[in-house]
Design a protein around this motif. Structure first.
Motif, PDB file in Angstrom:
ATOM      1  N   GLN A   1       0.791  -1.394  -0.037  1.00  0.00           N
ATOM      2  CA  GLN A   1       0.008  -0.031  -0.015  1.00  0.00           C
ATOM      3  C   GLN A   1       0.818   1.364   0.132  1.00  0.00           C
ATOM      4  O   GLN A   1       2.031   1.111   0.364  1.00  0.00           O
ATOM      5  N   VAL A   2       0.509   2.526  -0.411  1.00  0.00           N
ATOM      6  CA  VAL A   2       0.939   3.738  -0.603  1.00  0.00           C
ATOM      7  C   VAL A   2       0.221   4.825   0.220  1.00  0.00           C
ATOM      8  O   VAL A   2      -1.124   4.714  -0.179  1.00  0.00           O
ATOM      9  N   ASN A   3       0.650   5.512   1.081  1.00  0.00           N
ATOM     10  CA  ASN A   3       0.166   6.273   2.002  1.00  0.00           C
ATOM     11  C   ASN A   3       0.783   7.780   1.714  1.00  0.00           C
ATOM     12  O   ASN A   3       1.834   7.801   1.762  1.00  0.00           O
ATOM     13  N   THR A   4      -0.430   8.664   1.694  1.00  0.00           N
ATOM     14  CA  THR A   4       0.253  10.038   1.609  1.00  0.00           C
ATOM     15  C   THR A   4       0.305  10.672   2.886  1.00  0.00           C
ATOM     16  O   THR A   4      -0.866  10.780   3.672  1.00  0.00           O
ATOM     17  N   VAL A   5       1.360  11.134   3.367  1.00  0.00           N
ATOM     18  CA  VAL A   5       1.511  11.868   4.843  1.00  0.00           C
ATOM     19  C   VAL A   5       1.800  13.280   4.711  1.00  0.00           C
ATOM     20  O   VAL A   5       2.871  13.481   3.675  1.00  0.00           O
ATOM     21  N   GLU A   6       1.417  14.121   5.584  1.00  0.00           N
ATOM     22  CA  GLU A   6       1.851  15.524   5.547  1.00  0.00           C
ATOM     23  C   GLU A   6       2.692  15.610   6.913  1.00  0.00           C
ATOM     24  O   GLU A   6       2.211  15.300   7.953  1.00  0.00           O
ATOM     25  N   VAL A   7       4.146  15.792   6.897  1.00  0.00           N
ATOM     26  CA  VAL A   7       5.063  15.742   8.094  1.00  0.00           C
ATOM     27  C   VAL A   7       5.332  17.509   8.130  1.00  0.00           C
ATOM     28  O   VAL A   7       6.127  17.976   7.315  1.00  0.00           O
ATOM     29  N   LEU A   8       4.867  18.043   9.114  1.00  0.00           N
ATOM     30  CA  LEU A   8       5.624  19.549   9.618  1.00  0.00           C
ATOM     31  C   LEU A   8       6.262  19.385  10.651  1.00  0.00           C
ATOM     32  O   LEU A   8       6.899  20.742  11.023  1.00  0.00           O
ATOM     33  N   SER A   9       6.210  18.463  11.579  1.00  0.00           N
ATOM     34  CA  SER A   9       6.897  18.501  12.763  1.00  0.00           C
ATOM     35  C   SER A   9       7.087  17.141  13.278  1.00  0.00           C
ATOM     36  O   SER A   9       6.872  16.228  12.494  1.00  0.00           O
ATOM     37  N   ASP A  10       7.911  16.710  14.285  1.00  0.00           N
ATOM     38  CA  ASP A  10       7.873  15.327  14.735  1.00  0.00           C
ATOM     39  C   ASP A  10       6.621  14.566  14.680  1.00  0.00           C
ATOM     40  O   ASP A  10       5.755  15.147  15.444  1.00  0.00           O
ATOM     41  N   THR A  11       6.566  13.567  14.127  1.00  0.00           N
ATOM     42  CA  THR A  11       5.345  12.732  13.682  1.00  0.00           C
ATOM     43  C   THR A  11       5.459  11.394  14.107  1.00  0.00           C
ATOM     44  O   THR A  11       6.350  10.825  14.034  1.00  0.00           O
ATOM     45  N   VAL A  12       4.205  10.754  14.714  1.00  0.00           N
ATOM     46  CA  VAL A  12       4.123   9.392  14.997  1.00  0.00           C
ATOM     47  C   VAL A  12       2.940   9.023  14.161  1.00  0.00           C
ATOM     48  O   VAL A  12       1.889   9.400  14.443  1.00  0.00           O
ATOM     49  N   LEU A  13       3.119   8.034  13.536  1.00  0.00           N
ATOM     50  CA  LEU A  13       2.289   7.487  12.527  1.00  0.00           C
ATOM     51  C   LEU A  13       1.965   5.814  12.845  1.00  0.00           C
ATOM     52  O   LEU A  13       3.003   5.007  12.797  1.00  0.00           O
ATOM     53  N   ASN A  14       0.847   5.439  12.686  1.00  0.00           N
ATOM     54  CA  ASN A  14       0.651   4.066  12.645  1.00  0.00           C
ATOM     55  C   ASN A  14      -0.216   3.293  11.547  1.00  0.00           C
ATOM     56  O   ASN A  14      -1.189   4.110  11.030  1.00  0.00           O
ATOM     57  N   PHE A  15       0.320   2.484  10.739  1.00  0.00           N
ATOM     58  CA  PHE A  15      -0.170   1.874   9.512  1.00  0.00           C
ATOM     59  C   PHE A  15      -0.766   0.498   9.749  1.00  0.00           C
ATOM     60  O   PHE A  15      -0.100  -0.198  10.407  1.00  0.00           O
ATOM     61  N   SER A  16      -1.892   0.231   8.991  1.00  0.00           N
ATOM     62  CA  SER A  16      -2.392  -1.062   9.275  1.00  0.00           C
ATOM     63  C   SER A  16      -2.436  -1.827   7.903  1.00  0.00           C
ATOM     64  O   SER A  16      -2.911  -1.132   6.988  1.00  0.00           O
ATOM     65  N   LEU A  17      -1.751  -2.975   7.882  1.00  0.00           N
ATOM     66  CA  LEU A  17      -1.745  -3.675   6.622  1.00  0.00           C
ATOM     67  C   LEU A  17      -2.989  -4.813   6.601  1.00  0.00           C
ATOM     68  O   LEU A  17      -3.282  -5.201   7.313  1.00  0.00           O
ATOM     69  N   VAL A  18      -3.221  -4.855   5.338  1.00  0.00           N
ATOM     70  CA  VAL A  18      -4.489  -5.960   4.974  1.00  0.00           C
ATOM     71  C   VAL A  18      -3.698  -7.394   4.490  1.00  0.00           C
ATOM     72  O   VAL A  18      -2.843  -7.239   3.394  1.00  0.00           O
ATOM     73  N   GLU A  19      -3.971  -8.337   5.154  1.00  0.00           N
ATOM     74  CA  GLU A  19      -3.405  -9.477   4.827  1.00  0.00           C
ATOM     75  C   GLU A  19      -3.722 -10.234   3.539  1.00  0.00           C
ATOM     76  O   GLU A  19      -4.886 -10.030   2.916  1.00  0.00           O
ATOM     77  N   SER A  20      -2.711 -10.493   2.668  1.00  0.00           N
ATOM     78  CA  SER A  20      -2.765 -11.131   1.314  1.00  0.00           C
ATOM     79  C   SER A  20      -3.416 -12.633   1.230  1.00  0.00           C
ATOM     80  O   SER A  20      -2.764 -13.474   1.778  1.00  0.00           O
ATOM     81  N   LYS A  21      -4.410 -12.961   0.695  1.00  0.00           N
ATOM     82  CA  LYS A  21      -5.068 -14.239   0.599  1.00  0.00           C
ATOM     83  C   LYS A  21      -4.256 -15.035  -0.535  1.00  0.00           C
ATOM     84  O   LYS A  21      -4.520 -16.226  -0.713  1.00  0.00           O
ATOM     85  N   GLU A  22      -3.449 -14.572  -1.485  1.00  0.00           N
ATOM     86  CA  GLU A  22      -2.749 -15.248  -2.676  1.00  0.00           C
ATOM     87  C   GLU A  22      -1.698 -16.167  -1.929  1.00  0.00           C
ATOM     88  O   GLU A  22      -1.042 -15.852  -0.892  1.00  0.00           O
ATOM     89  N   ASP A  23      -1.496 -17.027  -2.703  1.00  0.00           N
ATOM     90  CA  ASP A  23      -0.158 -17.898  -2.359  1.00  0.00           C
ATOM     91  C   ASP A  23       0.908 -17.356  -2.489  1.00  0.00           C
ATOM     92  O   ASP A  23       1.111 -16.512  -3.522  1.00  0.00           O
ATOM     93  N   LEU A  24       1.892 -17.142  -1.423  1.00  0.00           N
ATOM     94  CA  LEU A  24       3.129 -16.531  -1.514  1.00  0.00           C
ATOM     95  C   LEU A  24       4.025 -17.488  -2.615  1.00  0.00           C
ATOM     96  O   LEU A  24       4.354 -18.581  -2.292  1.00  0.00           O
ATOM     97  N   LYS A  25       5.162 -16.500  -3.171  1.00  0.00           N
ATOM     98  CA  LYS A  25       6.189 -17.280  -3.838  1.00  0.00           C
ATOM     99  C   LYS A  25       7.097 -17.622  -2.773  1.00  0.00           C
ATOM    100  O   LYS A  25       7.558 -16.727  -1.799  1.00  0.00           O
ATOM    101  N   GLU A  26       7.761 -18.828  -3.022  1.00  0.00           N
ATOM    102  CA  GLU A  26       8.600 -19.119  -2.160  1.00  0.00           C
ATOM    103  C   GLU A  26      10.262 -18.455  -2.298  1.00  0.00           C
ATOM    104  O   GLU A  26      10.664 -17.928  -3.356  1.00  0.00           O
TER     105      GLU A  26
END
Length: 346
Positions: free
Chosen positions: A79-104
């Motif tokens: 995923q790509v997130n757009t953020v604006e940083v003007l001072s010291d910043t704390v961000l939390n990102f949440s990822l979505v689990e992929s249901k596709e088969d993973l390449k070894e």
């Protein structure tokens, strides 16, 4: 004049505030669980970092502005997130689990992690589940289920054997643990016997010459045993197996967090067979008697920039013998009673 001085001071202070470097930090999680080794990249600045075991990340010395952050992690959608940083910043990102088969992902073909399809050397991968479905006292015995790989006993009395790949003998097969070679012509004898199954993440097998990367000991092929990452290993695991022949095998694995930056993975394997059998009454043991203890331990030290320093060690004790039924350990080294004995502590 005083107003001009005040104006210049205020202007300098404003410029200094905007010129200050700021910090961007935070956490990446998926389904409420911290995601380790997730990659974050600030596209405009071409800067990257990885999350640590706790899912935390940080960028220092960033100028104020609006940025795009690309986040990727194995098992999750990018995923790509757009953020604006003007001072010291704390961000939390949440990822979505992929249901596709993973390449070894494999490391044997290039000595670094690559997609299996991109490896220049054909690599066969066998997971821990494969060995759990084919329970054996050791990895040495389990490899007989792989085409082209043949464990062979060279001595029916003392039970010494080696691994043949594509017909070539044991000294031409290299055995590695986590990419580190066991440098010895006896590596297929002692390298595979006694490795606790509880610690194995997967086994990578290369059939055919791999000597361009690993030297002359890999002319026949290569067996690379990958142990579990400490962060992904269970806190405690135990497997016990016994047979009607009274063979007993115990695998025990556990991990310990010594400090926030130090984790230890320990594995213990114990195999015992002490039942003397002589069904054909020729006064010779039908099955080799064995007593084996193997201890493996790996220390992981977290370093700066989410790098890890690993230190591993292994201890093997083995005492096995076969021969005349009245042979005892007191006869070891003598010629009064015939027997063949292997005793090692290394």
């Amino acid at each position: 004049m005083m107003k001009l001085i005040l104006f210049l001071v205020a202007l300098l202070l404003t410029l200094n505030v905007f010129a200050q470097d700021i910090t961007l930090k935070g956490m990446v999680e998926g389904n409420g669980i911290p995601v380790a080794k997730a990659s974050l990249r600030i596209i405009e600045l071409q800067r990257s970092t990885q999350t640590n075991i706790g899912g935390e990340f940080g960028f220092a010395a960033i100028k104020p502005g609006k940025f795009q952050i690309r986040i990727t992690a194995i098992g999750y959608k990018s995923q790509v997130n757009t953020v604006e940083v003007l001072s010291d910043t704390v961000l939390n990102f949440s990822l979505v689990e992929s249901k596709e088969d993973l390449k070894e992902v494999v490391i044997t073909g290039t000595q670094k992690e690559v997609n299996r399809l991109e490896s220049p050397v054909p690599v066969e991968v066998y997971s821990a589940k494969f060995f759990q479905k084919n329970p054996t006292p050791s990895i040495f015995d389990a490899l007989q289920n792989i085409n082209g790989v043949r464990p062979q006993l060279n001595c029916n009395i003392c039970n010494t054997g080696d691994i043949h790949i594509n017909g070539l003998e044991g000294p031409y097969t290299m055995v590695m643990i986590d990419g580190m070679p066991i440098v010895s012509s006896l590596s297929t004898v002692y390298g595979l016997s006694g490795i606790p199954n509880a610690l194995i993440e997967r086994v990578e097998v290369v059939k055919g010459p791999a000597s361009s990367l690993y030297g002359s000991e890999a002319v026949g092929g290569l067996i690379n045993i990958i142990t579990k990452e400490v962060s992904k290993a269970p806190s405690l695991s135990a497997d016990f197996m016994t047979t009607s022949y009274l063979e007993h095998n115990l695998d025990l694995g556990f991990k310990l967090k010594v400090s926030p930056k130090i984790n230890v993975l320990t594995g213990l394997n114990y195999f015992k067979y002490g039942n003397s059998v002589d069904d054909n009454h020729d006064n010779f043991t039908d099955v080799t008697l064995q007593d084996r203890i193997s201890i493996f331990q790996k220390w992981n030290f977290a370093r700066k920039e989410n790098r890890i320093f690993s230190l591993a060690g292994r201890f093997l004790y083995e005492d096995r013998w076969g021969g005349e039924m009245n042979w005892t350990k007191a006869n070891r080294g003598g010629d009064e009673v015939y027997g063949e004995s292997i005793y090692t502590k290394r």
